[in-house]
Design a protein around this motif. Sequence first.
Motif, PDB file in Angstrom:
ATOM      1  N   GLU A   1      33.665  40.983  50.664  1.00 28.17           N
ATOM      2  CA  GLU A   1      33.226  40.922  49.271  1.00 28.17           C
ATOM      3  C   GLU A   1      34.413  40.587  48.357  1.00 28.17           C
ATOM      4  O   GLU A   1      34.312  39.750  47.449  1.00 28.17           O
ATOM      5  CB  GLU A   1      32.614  42.282  48.882  1.00 28.17           C
ATOM      6  CG  GLU A   1      31.925  42.316  47.539  1.00 28.17           C
ATOM      7  CD  GLU A   1      30.876  41.234  47.386  1.00 28.17           C
ATOM      8  OE1 GLU A   1      30.158  40.938  48.355  1.00 28.17           O
ATOM      9  OE2 GLU A   1      30.812  40.644  46.294  1.00 28.17           O
TER      10      GLU A   1
ATOM     11  N   VAL B   1      35.522  36.880  48.556  1.00 31.53           N
ATOM     12  CA  VAL B   1      34.780  35.868  47.795  1.00 31.53           C
ATOM     13  C   VAL B   1      34.833  36.122  46.285  1.00 31.53           C
ATOM     14  O   VAL B   1      34.379  35.285  45.508  1.00 31.53           O
ATOM     15  CB  VAL B   1      33.299  35.783  48.246  1.00 31.53           C
ATOM     16  CG1 VAL B   1      33.216  35.290  49.666  1.00 31.53           C
ATOM     17  CG2 VAL B   1      32.601  37.109  48.078  1.00 31.53           C
ATOM     18  N   MET B   2      35.348  37.256  45.885  1.00 28.24           N
ATOM     19  CA  MET B   2      35.286  37.590  44.466  1.00 28.24           C
ATOM     20  C   MET B   2      36.655  37.615  43.775  1.00 28.24           C
ATOM     21  O   MET B   2      36.784  37.226  42.616  1.00 28.24           O
ATOM     22  CB  MET B   2      34.623  38.970  44.325  1.00 28.24           C
ATOM     23  CG  MET B   2      34.431  39.466  42.918  1.00 28.24           C
ATOM     24  SD  MET B   2      33.317  40.875  42.869  1.00 28.24           S
ATOM     25  CE  MET B   2      34.196  42.082  43.845  1.00 28.24           C
TER      26      MET B   2
ATOM     27  N   VAL C   1      39.936  38.783  38.508  1.00 27.58           N
ATOM     28  CA  VAL C   1      39.341  39.847  39.312  1.00 27.58           C
ATOM     29  C   VAL C   1      40.405  40.255  40.321  1.00 27.58           C
ATOM     30  O   VAL C   1      40.866  39.421  41.105  1.00 27.58           O
ATOM     31  CB  VAL C   1      38.066  39.374  40.038  1.00 27.58           C
ATOM     32  CG1 VAL C   1      37.534  40.494  40.936  1.00 27.58           C
ATOM     33  CG2 VAL C   1      36.998  38.942  39.047  1.00 27.58           C
TER      34      VAL C   1
ATOM     35  N   ASP D   1      40.566  37.097  42.596  1.00 22.68           N
ATOM     36  CA  ASP D   1      41.580  36.060  42.383  1.00 22.68           C
ATOM     37  C   ASP D   1      42.929  36.552  42.913  1.00 22.68           C
ATOM     38  O   ASP D   1      43.726  35.786  43.430  1.00 22.68           O
ATOM     39  CB  ASP D   1      41.719  35.763  40.888  1.00 22.68           C
ATOM     40  CG  ASP D   1      40.387  35.385  40.275  1.00 22.68           C
ATOM     41  OD1 ASP D   1      39.788  34.398  40.722  1.00 22.68           O
ATOM     42  OD2 ASP D   1      39.931  36.098  39.346  1.00 22.68           O
TER      43      ASP D   1
ATOM     44  N   LYS E   1      32.814  37.944  37.877  1.00 23.21           N
ATOM     45  CA  LYS E   1      33.549  36.678  37.762  1.00 23.21           C
ATOM     46  C   LYS E   1      33.424  36.114  36.351  1.00 23.21           C
ATOM     47  O   LYS E   1      34.395  35.568  35.795  1.00 23.21           O
ATOM     48  CB  LYS E   1      33.009  35.671  38.782  1.00 23.21           C
ATOM     49  CG  LYS E   1      33.487  35.900  40.201  1.00 23.21           C
ATOM     50  CD  LYS E   1      32.915  34.817  41.102  1.00 23.21           C
ATOM     51  CE  LYS E   1      33.613  34.779  42.446  1.00 23.21           C
ATOM     52  NZ  LYS E   1      33.059  33.733  43.302  1.00 23.21           N
TER      53      LYS E   1
ATOM     54  N   ARG F   1      28.697  40.335  41.537  1.00 22.14           N
ATOM     55  CA  ARG F   1      29.843  39.449  41.743  1.00 22.14           C
ATOM     56  C   ARG F   1      29.886  38.376  40.647  1.00 22.14           C
ATOM     57  O   ARG F   1      30.940  38.124  40.054  1.00 22.14           O
ATOM     58  CB  ARG F   1      29.713  38.789  43.115  1.00 22.14           C
ATOM     59  CG  ARG F   1      30.878  37.921  43.508  1.00 22.14           C
ATOM     60  CD  ARG F   1      30.492  37.033  44.674  1.00 22.14           C
ATOM     61  NE  ARG F   1      29.937  37.805  45.786  1.00 22.14           N
ATOM     62  CZ  ARG F   1      29.100  37.291  46.690  1.00 22.14           C
ATOM     63  NH1 ARG F   1      28.701  36.046  46.603  1.00 22.14           N
ATOM     64  NH2 ARG F   1      28.656  38.035  47.676  1.00 22.14           N
ATOM     65  N   ASP F   2      28.720  37.786  40.376  1.00 22.55           N
ATOM     66  CA  ASP F   2      28.671  36.745  39.341  1.00 22.55           C
ATOM     67  C   ASP F   2      29.049  37.314  37.970  1.00 22.55           C
ATOM     68  O   ASP F   2      29.758  36.673  37.191  1.00 22.55           O
ATOM     69  CB  ASP F   2      27.270  36.115  39.276  1.00 22.55           C
ATOM     70  CG  ASP F   2      26.968  35.310  40.532  1.00 22.55           C
ATOM     71  OD1 ASP F   2      27.925  35.006  41.281  1.00 22.55           O
ATOM     72  OD2 ASP F   2      25.786  34.993  40.761  1.00 22.55           O
TER      73      ASP F   2
END
Lengths: 325, 279
Positions: free
Chosen positions: A198, A201-202, A36, A204, A180, A176-177
């Motif tokens: 956002e 936390v999401m 991501v 890479d 990912k 988000r899930d």
Amino acid sequence: MTGNGGIALATHGLRKNYGSRHALDGLDLSVPAGVVYGFLGPNGAGKTTTMRVLTGLIHPDGGKVEILGQPFKRGDRHRLFRVGALVESPSFYPYLSARSNLRELAASGAPVPAKRIDEVLDLAGLTDRANDKVQGYSLGMKQRLGIAAALLSDPDLLLLDEPANGLDPAGIVAMRDTLKALAASGKTVFVSSHLLAEIQVMADVVGIVASGKLVREGPLKELLALQGVVKIRVQPDKVDAAISTLGAEFPAERLTESDRDEGWLSVRIDPDKSEAISQKLAAASIFVSGMESGTDLEMLFLELTGGKAEGEGSFVGLSGKGTAA
Amino acid sequence: MRLFFSGLRKLVRRPATWVTVGVLIGLLALIIIAVGAGVNARTARGGGGASAVDPKILVTFPGAYDRILQFVTGLGGLMALLYGAAIAGSEWGWGTLKSAVARGESRIRYTLISFASVSVMIAFGILLTFGVGVIAAIVGAHLANVSTAGLSDSSTLNDLPLRLIKGWFAVVEEGALGFAIATLARSQLAGIGVGIAFYFGEGFATLFLPDVVKYLPFSVANASLVTTPATTTGAGGGGLFSATGNALPADQAALFVAVWLIGALVVAAFFADRAEIAG
């Protein structure tokens, strides 16, 4: 298929001018496959222009684009068959239902199996409202449908422009899930956003643009490690002694007073190394009465893009994780 | 073909399609039935006769076929112009063209196939309106106590398919013009507004520049429908562009209709291909 070194998306010296204004001024991006990628920048930095170029909506004045290891120029529209995109606001026929909109959208570009429409509707949480006309949808539902549309072709590369717009908290978590999970399955997700928390936390990997140029790019953890700040509170009359003690260990530019009256100092280091600071001061009989540490994408962003807030002064209350000792 | 059928599905479900054809049918039926009823009432009062054109011709077959077709291609041409503009403009305004392009769809293919769907809907609209018009004329004839014996006039019926095709071709050309204008304007409203301005502008210019205007799109569309050289006002598209002595011969006009049609589509496709899509 990706490019050399597993690069899913790359731009080289990308340029786009609107009159005398340089919307993109030699943008170089390198997006690894299977991650991501958070694409960040202040308003007018060139994020939307980049998204438009990557989706063939506009054509660059210079530079090169590679999508999934292949050059993407005017006339290479077939490259987009393996790309899903949500650019700016989601676009639909208001008088058609969500299902019909996806069906008609699927008639353009790469062929899509009919069952895929139900799959993406389910993924977007719209199955119950799939037969309702889009004109009755809320902004968040349209956004969900936009993401469903982007996923229609089961793309290897997903380009999303502000995908969290209008989504409720549950929707943001679900999105988000999903993103990912897509990245974990080997697909590449390129997310343009101004929601730094956002992205933090999401994503890479992040790329930060300002004035049409890339100012920083790399794995998020590495960038944040360089951006860590540890705040220490000592007795106010011990501030000078503490600075002197820590000055032997850290360069002066990494060490600043935050609030002398309250005895706060800031040290710019990886927060994982905060224990060493405490030990060093204790060895000099200076005892720490308070400690906060954190890494913050917002701080990095503001620093790189010329924002007003500067690291230490805005540490307390920012959205990065913090711990109090 | 999936893009073509998708285009048709979108148009069939689109309210603007039914509003457009509904307005055309409603006006035609209203006029014809009102004329039928009015003729009967005037006859009962012993009035009439001072009118330059006998209103009974609207409900008297086989001539009524001509009048209905004239209405369908006349006002229908304007409606097709608005419809074409609405369809093309909404693709830009709603951002649906953007979505298709971002999926790798060819802009030219999308534009041309969208218009192909529009032209099929125009054919459907013409047939439906013509059919309702004939039924309304039969009703009007009964109201006016006019015989419907000419309804099955074989000569007229034999010519009808070709004339409907020619009418469709002319109306499609006018639709293409609206389609191209809205594509250039990237807007439904601007496309419709400019289209109407062109329509009435050309009609107005006929008064001052007849030698130029006879080559313009609405005039050639009308002139292409004239069936005999002797007919100068009756068998054309009617309205602002009733064929006059200045009009091009039908065959030559049909050629210009084709030129305007192809020109409009080339302009729309070229612009869509080169345009920067934003918003």
